[in-house]
Every structure is written in C-alpha cells, then in structure tokens.
Write a protein that holds these residues in place. Structure first.
Motif, PDB file in Angstrom:
ATOM      1  N   LEU A 149     -10.614 -35.032  11.242  1.00 28.45           N
ATOM      2  CA  LEU A 149     -11.668 -34.344  10.505  1.00 28.45           C
ATOM      3  C   LEU A 149     -11.088 -33.782   9.217  1.00 28.45           C
ATOM      4  CD1 LEU A 149     -13.334 -32.352  13.437  1.00 28.45           C
ATOM      5  CD2 LEU A 149     -13.928 -34.632  12.589  1.00 28.45           C
ATOM      6  N   GLN A 150     -11.679 -34.128   8.098  1.00 28.45           N
ATOM      7  CA  GLN A 150     -11.202 -33.653   6.801  1.00 28.45           C
ATOM      8  C   GLN A 150     -11.901 -32.348   6.433  1.00 28.45           C
ATOM      9  OE1 GLN A 150      -8.736 -35.138   4.669  1.00 28.45           O
ATOM     10  NE2 GLN A 150      -8.934 -33.065   3.828  1.00 28.45           N
ATOM     11  N   ILE A 151     -11.124 -31.300   6.251  1.00 29.45           N
ATOM     12  CA  ILE A 151     -11.682 -30.011   5.843  1.00 29.45           C
ATOM     13  C   ILE A 151     -11.896 -30.030   4.339  1.00 29.45           C
ATOM     14  CG2 ILE A 151     -11.318 -27.525   5.766  1.00 29.45           C
ATOM     15  CD1 ILE A 151      -9.474 -27.828   8.168  1.00 29.45           C
ATOM     16  N   SER A 152     -13.095 -29.672   3.914  1.00 31.34           N
ATOM     17  CA  SER A 152     -13.403 -29.677   2.489  1.00 31.34           C
ATOM     18  C   SER A 152     -12.640 -28.577   1.770  1.00 31.34           C
ATOM     19  CB  SER A 152     -14.906 -29.460   2.271  1.00 31.34           C
ATOM     20  OG  SER A 152     -15.655 -30.477   2.881  1.00 31.34           O
ATOM     21  N   ASP A 153     -12.289 -28.858   0.518  1.00 32.57           N
ATOM     22  CA  ASP A 153     -11.764 -27.806  -0.351  1.00 32.57           C
ATOM     23  C   ASP A 153     -12.875 -26.774  -0.528  1.00 32.57           C
ATOM     24  OD1 ASP A 153     -10.880 -26.172  -2.363  1.00 32.57           O
ATOM     25  OD2 ASP A 153     -10.313 -27.795  -3.728  1.00 32.57           O
ATOM     26  N   PRO A 154     -12.651 -25.525  -0.115  1.00 28.17           N
ATOM     27  CA  PRO A 154     -13.728 -24.530  -0.203  1.00 28.17           C
ATOM     28  C   PRO A 154     -14.223 -24.278  -1.616  1.00 28.17           C
ATOM     29  CG  PRO A 154     -11.639 -23.485   0.333  1.00 28.17           C
ATOM     30  CD  PRO A 154     -11.417 -24.957   0.456  1.00 28.17           C
ATOM     31  N   LEU A 155     -13.439 -24.660  -2.625  1.00 27.30           N
ATOM     32  CA  LEU A 155     -13.891 -24.482  -4.006  1.00 27.30           C
ATOM     33  C   LEU A 155     -14.578 -25.723  -4.560  1.00 27.30           C
ATOM     34  CD1 LEU A 155     -10.957 -22.462  -5.581  1.00 27.30           C
ATOM     35  CD2 LEU A 155     -13.086 -21.657  -4.584  1.00 27.30           C
ATOM     36  N   ASP A 156     -14.693 -26.757  -3.718  1.00 24.84           N
ATOM     37  CA  ASP A 156     -15.462 -27.942  -4.086  1.00 24.84           C
ATOM     38  C   ASP A 156     -16.936 -27.598  -3.921  1.00 24.84           C
ATOM     39  OD1 ASP A 156     -16.887 -30.298  -4.147  1.00 24.84           O
ATOM     40  OD2 ASP A 156     -15.389 -31.451  -3.045  1.00 24.84           O
ATOM     41  N   GLN A 157     -17.655 -27.474  -5.005  1.00 23.93           N
ATOM     42  CA  GLN A 157     -19.017 -26.931  -4.941  1.00 23.93           C
ATOM     43  C   GLN A 157     -19.956 -27.799  -4.106  1.00 23.93           C
ATOM     44  OE1 GLN A 157     -19.344 -23.891  -6.155  1.00 23.93           O
ATOM     45  NE2 GLN A 157     -17.170 -24.203  -6.524  1.00 23.93           N
ATOM     46  N   ILE A 158     -19.800 -29.102  -4.175  1.00 22.82           N
ATOM     47  CA  ILE A 158     -20.691 -29.982  -3.424  1.00 22.82           C
ATOM     48  C   ILE A 158     -20.366 -29.916  -1.947  1.00 22.82           C
ATOM     49  CG2 ILE A 158     -21.390 -32.373  -3.064  1.00 22.82           C
ATOM     50  CD1 ILE A 158     -20.840 -32.872  -6.013  1.00 22.82           C
ATOM     51  N   ALA A 159     -19.071 -30.016  -1.610  1.00 21.24           N
ATOM     52  CA  ALA A 159     -18.680 -30.028  -0.201  1.00 21.24           C
ATOM     53  C   ALA A 159     -18.982 -28.709   0.478  1.00 21.24           C
ATOM     54  CB  ALA A 159     -17.190 -30.347  -0.078  1.00 21.24           C
ATOM     55  N   SER A 160     -18.786 -27.617  -0.237  1.00 23.77           N
ATOM     56  CA  SER A 160     -18.934 -26.313   0.411  1.00 23.77           C
ATOM     57  C   SER A 160     -20.379 -25.828   0.426  1.00 23.77           C
ATOM     58  CB  SER A 160     -18.063 -25.275  -0.303  1.00 23.77           C
ATOM     59  OG  SER A 160     -18.486 -25.108  -1.639  1.00 23.77           O
ATOM     60  N   SER A 161     -21.284 -26.584  -0.165  1.00 26.42           N
ATOM     61  CA  SER A 161     -22.669 -26.127  -0.220  1.00 26.42           C
ATOM     62  C   SER A 161     -23.297 -26.033   1.161  1.00 26.42           C
ATOM     63  CB  SER A 161     -23.495 -27.069  -1.097  1.00 26.42           C
ATOM     64  OG  SER A 161     -23.533 -28.368  -0.534  1.00 26.42           O
ATOM     65  N   SER A 162     -22.725 -26.735   2.154  1.00 33.42           N
ATOM     66  CA  SER A 162     -23.287 -26.691   3.501  1.00 33.42           C
ATOM     67  C   SER A 162     -22.591 -25.664   4.388  1.00 33.42           C
ATOM     68  CB  SER A 162     -23.167 -28.078   4.161  1.00 33.42           C
ATOM     69  OG  SER A 162     -21.806 -28.439   4.293  1.00 33.42           O
ATOM     70  N   ASN A 163     -21.582 -24.959   3.843  1.00 30.93           N
ATOM     71  CA  ASN A 163     -20.882 -23.967   4.653  1.00 30.93           C
ATOM     72  C   ASN A 163     -21.822 -22.860   5.108  1.00 30.93           C
ATOM     73  OD1 ASN A 163     -18.558 -25.350   4.306  1.00 30.93           O
ATOM     74  ND2 ASN A 163     -17.479 -23.786   3.130  1.00 30.93           N
ATOM     75  N   LYS A 164     -21.605 -22.400   6.327  1.00 27.94           N
ATOM     76  CA  LYS A 164     -22.439 -21.343   6.888  1.00 27.94           C
ATOM     77  C   LYS A 164     -21.620 -20.062   7.029  1.00 27.94           C
ATOM     78  CE  LYS A 164     -25.232 -24.674   9.424  1.00 27.94           C
ATOM     79  NZ  LYS A 164     -25.707 -25.120  10.743  1.00 27.94           N
ATOM     80  N   VAL A 165     -22.297 -18.945   6.994  1.00 30.83           N
ATOM     81  CA  VAL A 165     -21.626 -17.652   7.098  1.00 30.83           C
ATOM     82  C   VAL A 165     -21.306 -17.343   8.550  1.00 30.83           C
ATOM     83  CG1 VAL A 165     -21.846 -15.208   6.613  1.00 30.83           C
ATOM     84  CG2 VAL A 165     -22.807 -16.868   5.044  1.00 30.83           C
ATOM     85  N   LEU A 166     -20.058 -16.967   8.805  1.00 34.62           N
ATOM     86  CA  LEU A 166     -19.651 -16.697  10.177  1.00 34.62           C
ATOM     87  C   LEU A 166     -20.433 -15.545  10.782  1.00 34.62           C
ATOM     88  CD1 LEU A 166     -15.775 -16.958   9.887  1.00 34.62           C
ATOM     89  CD2 LEU A 166     -17.407 -18.732  10.479  1.00 34.62           C
ATOM     90  N   GLY A 167     -20.676 -14.502   9.987  1.00 33.24           N
ATOM     91  CA  GLY A 167     -21.291 -13.321  10.553  1.00 33.24           C
ATOM     92  C   GLY A 167     -22.779 -13.432  10.820  1.00 33.24           C
ATOM     93  N   LYS A 168     -23.434 -14.436  10.225  1.00 35.34           N
ATOM     94  CA  LYS A 168     -24.864 -14.686  10.453  1.00 35.34           C
ATOM     95  C   LYS A 168     -25.698 -13.449  10.097  1.00 35.34           C
ATOM     96  CE  LYS A 168     -23.658 -17.737  14.269  1.00 35.34           C
ATOM     97  NZ  LYS A 168     -23.746 -17.985  15.708  1.00 35.34           N
ATOM     98  N   GLN A 169     -25.276 -12.720   9.052  1.00 35.30           N
ATOM     99  CA  GLN A 169     -26.001 -11.515   8.666  1.00 35.30           C
ATOM    100  C   GLN A 169     -26.526 -11.662   7.238  1.00 35.30           C
ATOM    101  OE1 GLN A 169     -24.134  -7.705   9.923  1.00 35.30           O
ATOM    102  NE2 GLN A 169     -22.379  -8.957  10.444  1.00 35.30           N
TER     103      GLN A 169
END
Length: 573
Positions: free
Chosen positions: A127-147
């Motif tokens: 599984l390839q982890i996206s570069d968190p500063l890659d705007q396209i790849a990180s657009s689907s990231n979810k917030v851990l705290g769900k708040q």
C-alpha cells in the motif's frame, strides 16, 4: 548416455505434469459424481476467500513515517471495522482473513493518516501512502477525531504570534518541516519560501500567500500522548491545516498525520495525540492569495480514554473495560460451514452430511495488542453419519502447524483436551449436546439445530500471535481416528498408523486423486443447504463439478443453484 538423458527426461515429465494440471484447470472435465472428479493436487476445497496476508505500507520518499505500533484496519462499505493488525518495525501488518467467495466493498484503512485502499486478497500486499502535502492525494484524507467545530476549540493557545502582528521572518529550511527544522516551543513560525506578505485585513495583519503560489507555514510544539489536540484559524481562500506527530524533537519520521481543508462549517482539526508521540508540527498550506489569521493550537487534557488502557474511546470497542480494547471476527464476515465425511481413511458416499457445523467466533485483544479471549458459537446443523463422532478444535499457527500453548482456560460448552496442545473438546458423543435426537438429513428426525457456545481465555504475554481454527471430528469409540480439513495434519492424539491406509495419502486427508473428507464454505446472511442422505454433492449441486475441476476459478457461486429436491434447507424448519 542414459545418465545424461535422465535429468532431461525428468524435467520433461515434470513439465508435462504441470502442463496437464494447468490444462485441467482451464478445461476441466465435468464429472457426474464426486468420485469421478479430476482436481488440482493443491486445491483446498474451500468455497471462501481465505488467506494469510502480509501488508507492507510504503511511505512517500518526501515524507518518511514511523508507523510502528499504529493500526491498519479492514473495514466494510459501511465503515465498520472487521479486523485490525498492528504495524511492526518494518511498516508491515499481518492479517488472517476468511471471507465469502468474491466478496467486495471491503477496504484497508490506516488510522494514522486517514487514507484508505481497496482490499486486495493476496499473500503480499503493498500500500502506497500518499505524500500528505500532495493536494490531490490528500483530498480524501479523513480527520481522526471525527469532530467538527465552527467556534473556538477548548484549551489555551500554544502558538506564538498567532495573530501575525509581528513580522514572520523567512528562514531557508525548504520543505523539511519535521521537528529538526526548528526548535520546539520557541513560538516562531517557519516558512518554506518568501512568497508571502503580511497585509492588513479587517484592521489586523494576516499571513497571505502570493498570487498563484503555494506556501507552507508551521510551528513546532511538545504535546502529551493521549490528550486532545486542536488546530484552527480564521482564513480566506484555499487553506489546508495539518497535524504531524513525532516521537521526539530529534525525529524526522512522522508517526501519523491528519489534515483537512478549512471551511466555514468545519475549520478545526480535533483529534487525539497518538501513543508515544511527544511533538507535533502544526502546519498550514495556503494557495493563491489565501490568508490566515488568529491561528489556534491547543492540547487540553482529554477525557477520551475512560478505562485508561491507552486506547482512545473512539477506537476502543470496550471503552469501560481496561482488560479489553479491540474486537474482530472469524470468519471476517458471515459464518463458516464445515461439512464432513466420516469414513476416513476409506472413501465415503460424498453427501457431506455426516456432520455439518456452522461456526462464528469473536476475538478480543487488549490495548497491548495481546489476545484476551475468543468466543465461539457453533450450530450443529446435521448428524448424518452412521458412525457416532465427536467434535474438537485445535488452534494452529498460520502455517497450520502446532504452536506454543496460548490457552489459559475454557468455559462454557467445551473443555481443554489434555492430549493436544491448544486443543479443545466440544463433545465426544453427539448425545452430550443434542437437546433431542435429530440428524437433519431427511433419513431421520428433523429439528432446529442445537447451538453450543464456549469461550477461550488466553495466557498473558502471548504477543497477539496469529492462529487458525482447526475444527475436526473423531470417532466416538476410536479417538485417534480424526478427520480434518485438507491442509491440516492430525493432532498428537491421532493414530498415525492409519495414515497411508485405505484411500488416505500420507495423512493429508486427501485421496490419490485429491478428494477430501471435509470441505468448508463461508456465507453471509444465509445457511449452506447440505445434501440429503446418500445424495452425492454433485447431484445436489450440478455446478459444483466445474467449480472443483477448475480449482475454484469457475462457478464460484455453485451453492446458489441446488436441486431443491436434493438438499436440506434448515431455514425452512
């Protein structure tokens, strides 16, 4: 000359055998009875997706991460966690998965970043982890705290120059925004470049990126593991906020991260500092004339781990029990039906109803990722055999071999087997567990199946060792005459003198033509409808022949189209 030709001849014969085996799978013979089947010698007779997986997580070369000790999950399409594994020092996680054939809608989920990937059912997954500063790849990231917040989050602001009234001094640190790029708690902003300004907006200075440019702005602070943490700011334009967590101020490998694009309805990241993380990099990424003001970072004590087991309540399946934390299931989805023939080492009549059991287990780990308990529920669907047989369970390692003892005790409708390591006897005689006599084969009495339940309690310090369930039957009056699913060997209590007798080959529980004495199927939301007494499996299920002959490659839904007059539907009792 003959000596020189012999290796060539052997190689040719081996190639021919492999070619014939492959040809048989691609163009299988449709047999009219079970005994006529021609199958691959490696066929496992399991109508399920069953696999031991090693999953490797590859981080971005621009953003190395230390994921050791974090969790990788398998989830269903509703987002429910079905299984989880701890990531080791090599960024690898291991799963034992048992799913219905051709399952879909499942995915891997990495809590440390919020990233997800479709589930791949193979031994080695990358599984390839996206570069968190890659705007396209990180657009689907979810917030851990769900708040989600629209106002100011709780706690005291840790950021210096949060209103940007003082000049932000550009330092040439490039894109190395880990803790080594600056000094923790120095209250200073660090910037990737000098393409920004600090103009007035609404009577106050702001930090503004130049036209059509990107920039990153951050501060470094120490934090408390397990406590809440919040990051927010007033903003205009495109702004993404990040929290990067590190084990210490000298580390350049993030343990986890989370991010979100700020919006009017949700402009705060709220999460929990991961275990073993002591430093956070709070970063804002701005684009094309975007600006921020009144940035805010707080790390208030969190009331998120009620039972103080080191697992936040949001991730804890037992938030009020310090001895339990994580719940998983085996099969991962649905229930496993195991159907037996009881004549081993001689062939039977292949109706596979001499004993039929339906299994589901719930597995519990604690916050240290060690096994605590396993609860089993087993429906006794049929007793069609002419030989009275008992039912037992042995826990093996992932290679289906004997493993060191991990069982402390057993409670409920079962007892420890004194002759088998990690062995459990469910019953030695069906009459010990049947509330009334039945066989459910139409050759005798029909009744709703009885269900037995028991719990395994595990020894401490078991390291969460992977194990498999080896359910097998044994003759009531001949304990050493065991019958296992193919791939499992006999236990220490098995009579090895019976191996290679009758139709058995080397105690493999297969015949010379690869036929089994037991097979399993995993179904979700329905029961397997086993054949009636003396009805061949292929007669009951005509599409079964092509499934077996193709080693499972064709007719994987063979169980959906039985001859209704030849099967037992327990749902209709």
């Amino acid at each position: 000359m003959m000596k020189k030709l012999a290796p060539i001849l052997i190689l040719a014969l081996a190639f021919q055998a492999c070619s014939e085996d492959k040809s048989n799978q691609q163009n299988p013979i449709v047999a009219q009875s079970f005994d006529e089947l021609t199958v691959s010698k490696n066929f496992n007779w399991s109508s399920s997706d069953q696999i031991q997986m090693e999953v490797e997580l590859k981080e971005s070369s621009l953003f190395p991460m230390d994921l050791q000790g974090t969790k990788l999950e398998i989830r269903n399409e509703l987002g429910d966690r079905l299984a989880l594994a701890t990531i080791d020092h090599y960024n690898r996680a291991h799963f034992s998965v048992l799913l219905p054939d051709n399952s879909n809608g499942f995915y891997f989920h990495l809590n440390a970043t919020g990233q997800s990937w479709p589930l791949e059912l193979k031994k080695n997954v990358v599984l390839q982890i996206s570069d968190p500063l890659d705007q396209i790849a990180s657009s689907s990231n979810k917030v851990l705290g769900k708040q989600a917040f629209t106002g100011t989050p709780p706690g005291t602001n840790m950021l210096g120059n949060a209103g940007f009234e003082q000049t932000v001094a550009y330092k040439n640190v490039g894109y190395s925004f880990d803790p080594t790029s600056g000094t923790a708690n120095d209250q200073k902003w660090y910037v990737t470049d000098n393409e920004f300004s600090q103009p007035q907006q609404n009577g106050s200075k702001v930090f503004k990126v130049d036209n059509n440019r990107w920039t990153h702005l951050w501060q470094i602070h120490t934090v408390q593991p397990g406590d809440s943490i919040y990051l927010s700011s007033d903003y205009h334009g495109y702004v993404r906020a990040y929290l990067f967590f590190y084990s210490n101020a000298n580390s350049s490998y993030a343990q986890s991260s989370t991010s979100k694009v700020l919006s009017s309805s949700d402009k705060v990241i709220g999460t929990v500092v991961p275990n073993n993380s002591t430093v956070v990099v709070a970063l804002f990424n701005l684009y094309d004339n975007a600006w921020i003001d009144n940035a805010f970072l707080s790390n208030p004590a969190a009331i998120t781990d009620t039972d103080n087991d080191g697992v936040a309540d949001g991730d804890d399946d037992f938030p009020n029990d310090p001895t339990r934390a994580y719940l998983s299931y085996y099969p991962t989805v649905g229930r496993q039906t195991i159907a037996y023939e009881d004549m081993w080492p001689l062939k039977g009549d292949y109706d596979f109803n001499d004993m039929v059991v339906n299994v589901k287990s719930s597995l519990v780990k604690n916050g240290d990722d060690e096994w605590v308990s396993a609860e089993y529920e087993i429906a006794l669907d049929a007793f069609g055999g002419g030989i009275e047989s008992g039912l037992a369970l042995r826990l093996t390692n992932s290679a289906k071999n004997t493993m060191s003892s991990i069982i402390s005790s057993v409670s409920g409708d079962a007892s420890l087997d004194p002759d088998v390591t990690n062995g459990i006897i469910l019953f030695s005689d069906p009459d010990q567990v049947r509330s009334q006599y039945y066989n459910n084969t139409e050759a005798g009495r029909m009744a709703d199946p009885d269900t037995i339940r028991f719990t395994i309690n595990f020894l401490a310090n078991n390291n969460g060792a992977s194990f498999l369930n080896d359910f097998y039957i044994f003759h009531k009056n001949q304990r050493g005459r065991e019958i296992h699913l193919s791939g499992f060997s006999g236990t220490a209590a098995a009579d090895a003198n019976l191996y290679n007798t009758g139709d058995d080959v080397n105690g493999t529980y297969k015949t010379t033509t690869g036929l089994p004495w037991a097979m399993d199927i995993v179904l979700d939301g329905e029961n397997f409808r086993h054949p009636m007494e003396k009805v061949d499996m292929i007669t009951a299920y005509p599409r079964f022949s092509l499934w077996a002959g193709s080693a499972g490659a064709q007719n994987s839904d063979w169980f959906q189209t039985p001859n209704l007059s030849d099967i037992i539907d327990l749902g209709g009792l």
